[in-house]
Write a protein that holds these residues in place. Structure first.
Motif, short mmCIF file in Angstrom:
data_model
loop_
_atom_site.label_atom_id
_atom_site.label_comp_id
_atom_site.label_asym_id
_atom_site.label_seq_id
_atom_site.Cartn_x
_atom_site.Cartn_y
_atom_site.Cartn_z
N SER A 1 3.37 14.31 4.48
CA SER A 1 3.81 12.93 4.64
C SER A 1 2.68 12.04 5.14
CB SER A 1 4.98 12.85 5.61
OG SER A 1 6.10 13.50 5.09
N ILE A 2 1.86 12.56 6.04
CA ILE A 2 0.70 11.80 6.52
C ILE A 2 -0.29 11.56 5.38
CG2 ILE A 2 -1.33 11.94 8.04
CD1 ILE A 2 0.50 13.32 10.09
N TYR A 3 -0.46 12.55 4.52
CA TYR A 3 -1.33 12.36 3.37
C TYR A 3 -0.82 11.24 2.46
CZ TYR A 3 -3.69 13.26 -1.04
OH TYR A 3 -4.41 13.10 -2.21
N ARG A 4 0.50 11.23 2.20
CA ARG A 4 1.07 10.18 1.35
C ARG A 4 1.01 8.83 2.04
NH1 ARG A 4 0.58 8.94 -3.14
NH2 ARG A 4 0.92 11.10 -3.66
N LEU A 5 1.14 8.82 3.34
CA LEU A 5 1.02 7.57 4.11
C LEU A 5 -0.40 7.02 4.01
CD1 LEU A 5 2.48 5.64 6.10
CD2 LEU A 5 1.67 7.11 7.93
N TRP A 6 -1.37 7.90 4.02
CA TRP A 6 -2.77 7.49 3.97
C TRP A 6 -3.19 7.11 2.56
CZ3 TRP A 6 -7.33 10.70 2.69
CH2 TRP A 6 -8.52 10.04 2.99
N ARG A 7 -2.74 7.87 1.56
CA ARG A 7 -3.19 7.67 0.19
C ARG A 7 -2.20 6.95 -0.72
NH1 ARG A 7 -8.15 8.72 -1.83
NH2 ARG A 7 -7.10 9.37 -3.72
N GLY A 8 -1.07 6.52 -0.17
CA GLY A 8 -0.04 5.89 -1.00
C GLY A 8 -0.58 4.75 -1.82
N PRO A 9 -0.32 4.73 -3.11
CA PRO A 9 -0.90 3.67 -3.93
C PRO A 9 -0.30 2.30 -3.65
CG PRO A 9 0.53 5.07 -5.25
CD PRO A 9 0.45 5.68 -3.90
N THR A 10 0.96 2.25 -3.24
CA THR A 10 1.59 0.95 -3.00
C THR A 10 2.19 0.92 -1.60
OG1 THR A 10 3.73 1.64 -3.88
CG2 THR A 10 2.16 0.68 -5.45
N LEU A 11 2.50 -0.27 -1.15
CA LEU A 11 3.09 -0.43 0.18
C LEU A 11 4.48 0.20 0.29
CD1 LEU A 11 2.56 -1.59 2.97
CD2 LEU A 11 3.52 -3.75 2.18
N PRO A 12 5.35 0.07 -0.71
CA PRO A 12 6.64 0.78 -0.60
C PRO A 12 6.49 2.30 -0.51
CG PRO A 12 6.82 -0.96 -2.22
CD PRO A 12 5.37 -0.88 -1.83
N ASP A 13 5.50 2.87 -1.18
CA ASP A 13 5.25 4.31 -1.05
C ASP A 13 4.88 4.67 0.38
OD1 ASP A 13 5.74 4.96 -3.69
OD2 ASP A 13 3.67 4.58 -4.30
N ARG A 14 4.10 3.83 1.01
CA ARG A 14 3.70 4.08 2.39
C ARG A 14 4.87 3.93 3.36
NH1 ARG A 14 -2.06 1.29 1.52
NH2 ARG A 14 -3.13 3.19 0.91
N ILE A 15 5.73 2.96 3.10
CA ILE A 15 6.92 2.80 3.95
C ILE A 15 7.83 4.02 3.81
CG2 ILE A 15 9.02 1.43 4.29
CD1 ILE A 15 7.35 -1.03 3.55
N LEU A 16 8.01 4.49 2.60
CA LEU A 16 8.83 5.68 2.37
C LEU A 16 8.21 6.91 3.04
CD1 LEU A 16 11.35 6.79 0.99
CD2 LEU A 16 9.94 7.21 -1.01
N ALA A 17 6.89 7.02 2.99
CA ALA A 17 6.21 8.14 3.64
C ALA A 17 6.36 8.06 5.16
CB ALA A 17 4.73 8.15 3.26
N LEU A 18 6.33 6.86 5.71
CA LEU A 18 6.53 6.69 7.14
C LEU A 18 7.95 7.08 7.55
CD1 LEU A 18 5.26 5.72 9.81
CD2 LEU A 18 6.17 3.46 9.28
N ASP A 19 8.92 6.72 6.74
CA ASP A 19 10.31 7.09 7.00
C ASP A 19 10.48 8.61 6.92
OD1 ASP A 19 13.03 6.47 7.59
OD2 ASP A 19 13.50 6.75 5.47
N THR A 20 9.87 9.22 5.92
CA THR A 20 9.92 10.68 5.78
C THR A 20 9.23 11.36 6.96
OG1 THR A 20 9.91 10.42 3.39
CG2 THR A 20 9.40 12.60 4.24
#
Length: 102
Positions: free
Chosen positions: A20-39
């Motif tokens: 999840s930290i990897y997706r938060l760091w590398r997320g291509p869009t802001l909604p992906d990062r928000i979802l990774a933070l929630d996860t």
């Protein structure tokens, strides 16, 4: 036997946190990062509960509940910011806007 299951759960949930930290760091869009933070928040809650079960301490369950509330509020606030560009909406009365009902 339950201790082994808890340790395996701690390792697997820890791995999920790393992903999840990897997706938060590398997320291509802001909604992906928000979802990774929630996860990540949900995974941290699981880690806190599993750790509390492992050491036999009940205070960790209260910490997990507090983390759940903070995670929910932060997800809602970030999503609202992405959708509207502001978190707190300012409502203007007709009297404040200079419009009268006359």
């Amino acid at each position: 036997m339950i201790t082994v299951a808890i340790l395996i759960g701690l390792v697997l949930v820890g791995l999920a946190c790393v992903l999840s930290i990897y997706r938060l760091w590398r997320g291509p869009t802001l909604p992906d990062r928000i979802l990774a933070l929630d996860t990540l928040t949900i995974n941290v809650i699981a880690l806190i509960v599993l750790f509390g079960l492992w050491i036999g301490n009940t205070i960790n369950f209260e910490a997990a509940l507090l983390m759940a509330v903070l995670g929910f509020i932060s997800t809602v606030a970030l999503s609202k910011y992405v959708l509207r560009g502001q978190i707190i909406e300012a409502h203007i009365d007709d009297n404040q806007a200079g419009k009268s009902g006359d």
